[in-house]
Design a protein around this motif. Sequence first.
Motif, mmCIF file in Angstrom:
data_model
loop_
_atom_site.group_PDB
_atom_site.id
_atom_site.type_symbol
_atom_site.label_atom_id
_atom_site.label_comp_id
_atom_site.label_asym_id
_atom_site.label_seq_id
_atom_site.Cartn_x
_atom_site.Cartn_y
_atom_site.Cartn_z
ATOM 1 N N TRP A 1 0.830 -1.212 0.000
ATOM 2 C CA TRP A 1 0.000 0.000 0.000
ATOM 3 C C TRP A 1 0.862 1.259 0.000
ATOM 4 C CZ3 TRP A 1 -5.178 1.427 0.142
ATOM 5 C CH2 TRP A 1 -6.102 0.379 0.111
ATOM 6 N N HIS A 2 1.878 1.279 0.861
ATOM 7 C CA HIS A 2 2.642 2.513 1.037
ATOM 8 C C HIS A 2 3.555 2.827 -0.150
ATOM 9 C CE1 HIS A 2 1.318 3.899 4.994
ATOM 10 N NE2 HIS A 2 1.033 2.619 5.176
ATOM 11 N N ALA A 3 3.617 1.942 -1.137
ATOM 12 C CA ALA A 3 4.311 2.263 -2.385
ATOM 13 C C ALA A 3 3.485 3.245 -3.219
ATOM 14 C CB ALA A 3 4.588 0.988 -3.183
ATOM 15 N N TYR A 4 2.218 3.384 -2.850
ATOM 16 C CA TYR A 4 1.293 4.290 -3.549
ATOM 17 C C TYR A 4 0.654 5.227 -2.503
ATOM 18 C CZ TYR A 4 1.978 1.184 -7.478
ATOM 19 O OH TYR A 4 2.548 0.449 -8.488
ATOM 20 N N PRO A 5 1.375 6.249 -2.066
ATOM 21 C CA PRO A 5 0.897 7.124 -0.985
ATOM 22 C C PRO A 5 -0.461 7.761 -1.261
ATOM 23 C CG PRO A 5 3.184 7.639 -1.560
ATOM 24 C CD PRO A 5 2.689 6.637 -2.556
ATOM 25 N N GLU A 6 -0.763 8.043 -2.531
ATOM 26 C CA GLU A 6 -2.053 8.653 -2.839
ATOM 27 C C GLU A 6 -3.212 7.705 -2.520
ATOM 28 O OE1 GLU A 6 -0.617 6.438 -6.419
ATOM 29 O OE2 GLU A 6 0.340 7.802 -5.004
ATOM 30 N N GLU A 7 -3.006 6.410 -2.655
ATOM 31 C CA GLU A 7 -4.056 5.454 -2.301
ATOM 32 C C GLU A 7 -4.190 5.322 -0.785
ATOM 33 O OE1 GLU A 7 -4.081 1.797 -4.488
ATOM 34 O OE2 GLU A 7 -3.681 2.845 -6.377
ATOM 35 N N VAL A 8 -3.061 5.334 -0.085
ATOM 36 C CA VAL A 8 -3.113 5.307 1.385
ATOM 37 C C VAL A 8 -3.882 6.524 1.877
ATOM 38 C CG1 VAL A 8 -1.750 5.418 3.515
ATOM 39 C CG2 VAL A 8 -0.986 3.972 1.613
ATOM 40 N N GLU A 9 -3.577 7.688 1.315
ATOM 41 C CA GLU A 9 -4.252 8.926 1.712
ATOM 42 C C GLU A 9 -5.759 8.854 1.445
ATOM 43 O OE1 GLU A 9 -4.153 13.524 0.241
ATOM 44 O OE2 GLU A 9 -2.210 12.530 0.539
ATOM 45 N N GLU A 10 -6.132 8.246 0.319
ATOM 46 C CA GLU A 10 -7.548 8.142 -0.030
ATOM 47 C C GLU A 10 -8.316 7.257 0.962
ATOM 48 O OE1 GLU A 10 -10.100 7.655 -4.119
ATOM 49 O OE2 GLU A 10 -8.308 6.410 -3.932
ATOM 50 N N PHE A 11 -7.676 6.197 1.455
ATOM 51 C CA PHE A 11 -8.352 5.266 2.364
ATOM 52 C C PHE A 11 -8.129 5.587 3.842
ATOM 53 C CE2 PHE A 11 -8.736 2.923 -1.525
ATOM 54 C CZ PHE A 11 -9.944 2.263 -1.377
ATOM 55 N N ALA A 12 -7.165 6.446 4.167
ATOM 56 C CA ALA A 12 -6.822 6.749 5.557
ATOM 57 C C ALA A 12 -7.999 7.245 6.398
ATOM 58 C CB ALA A 12 -5.665 7.751 5.607
ATOM 59 N N PRO A 13 -8.946 8.000 5.847
ATOM 60 C CA PRO A 13 -10.076 8.408 6.695
ATOM 61 C C PRO A 13 -10.969 7.243 7.139
ATOM 62 C CG PRO A 13 -9.906 9.838 4.760
ATOM 63 C CD PRO A 13 -8.958 8.689 4.550
ATOM 64 N N TYR A 14 -10.822 6.098 6.509
ATOM 65 C CA TYR A 14 -11.734 4.985 6.764
ATOM 66 C C TYR A 14 -11.082 3.794 7.473
ATOM 67 C CZ TYR A 14 -14.110 7.709 3.264
ATOM 68 O OH TYR A 14 -14.668 8.749 2.576
ATOM 69 N N LEU A 15 -9.773 3.648 7.350
ATOM 70 C CA LEU A 15 -9.114 2.517 7.982
ATOM 71 C C LEU A 15 -7.636 2.788 8.156
ATOM 72 C CD1 LEU A 15 -8.100 -0.291 5.613
ATOM 73 C CD2 LEU A 15 -9.498 1.511 4.691
ATOM 74 N N ASP A 16 -7.067 2.078 9.127
ATOM 75 C CA ASP A 16 -5.634 2.145 9.357
ATOM 76 C C ASP A 16 -4.950 1.273 8.308
ATOM 77 O OD1 ASP A 16 -3.139 2.596 10.687
ATOM 78 O OD2 ASP A 16 -3.343 0.590 11.557
ATOM 79 N N VAL A 17 -3.950 1.817 7.643
ATOM 80 C CA VAL A 17 -3.188 1.062 6.655
ATOM 81 C C VAL A 17 -1.783 0.877 7.224
ATOM 82 C CG1 VAL A 17 -2.349 0.950 4.290
ATOM 83 C CG2 VAL A 17 -4.555 2.049 4.763
#
Length: 188
Positions: free
Chosen positions: A72-88
Amino acid sequence: MDVSFRPVTADDFGLIGRWLAQPHVARWWAHEWSPEAVERDFGPTLRGEEPAEDLVADLGDRPIGLCQRSFWHAYPEEVEEFAPYLDVPRDAMTIDYLIGDPDDVGHGLGTALVRALAADTFAAHPDCGVILVPVLTGNPASWRALEKAGFHFVGEALAAPDNPIDPPDHRVYRLDRPASTHPERSRT
């Protein structure tokens, strides 16, 4: 069912294009399938320019599907998109998958593929502690395959869909590394 995986090669691009053109795949993957588009979308991973893996799933010696995985953390923009909903977590990976031939759909191959891909991911990536998979709420076949493969529903999220006709509603599934395959625990 004995599903195995191998890295995608340029020789697989024609097959991938045929799979992406299938209505049951095109509905959820929304990729172009021309030779140029397949090379554009899968060539960078093949050449090591993307921090992901593209894999062909084989049942015996017959290719049945396409899989992708990445941290996941290879794509920070995706982590940022899902961060409001779950811990990555930093050690989280994600997977994506498809069964290519319409004749192979509806026979349990999706569940077998997901189960084998999860096991292969933990084996190939000892630094992966958890697999988190967002699936469009409107794709129950995919999230049911995850459930049957041992993944657990952990929440809902809103994120941009691959296909612009879909709403942003996602179900998120999680599978933790089994304790018996944890590198630090298996040394004792």
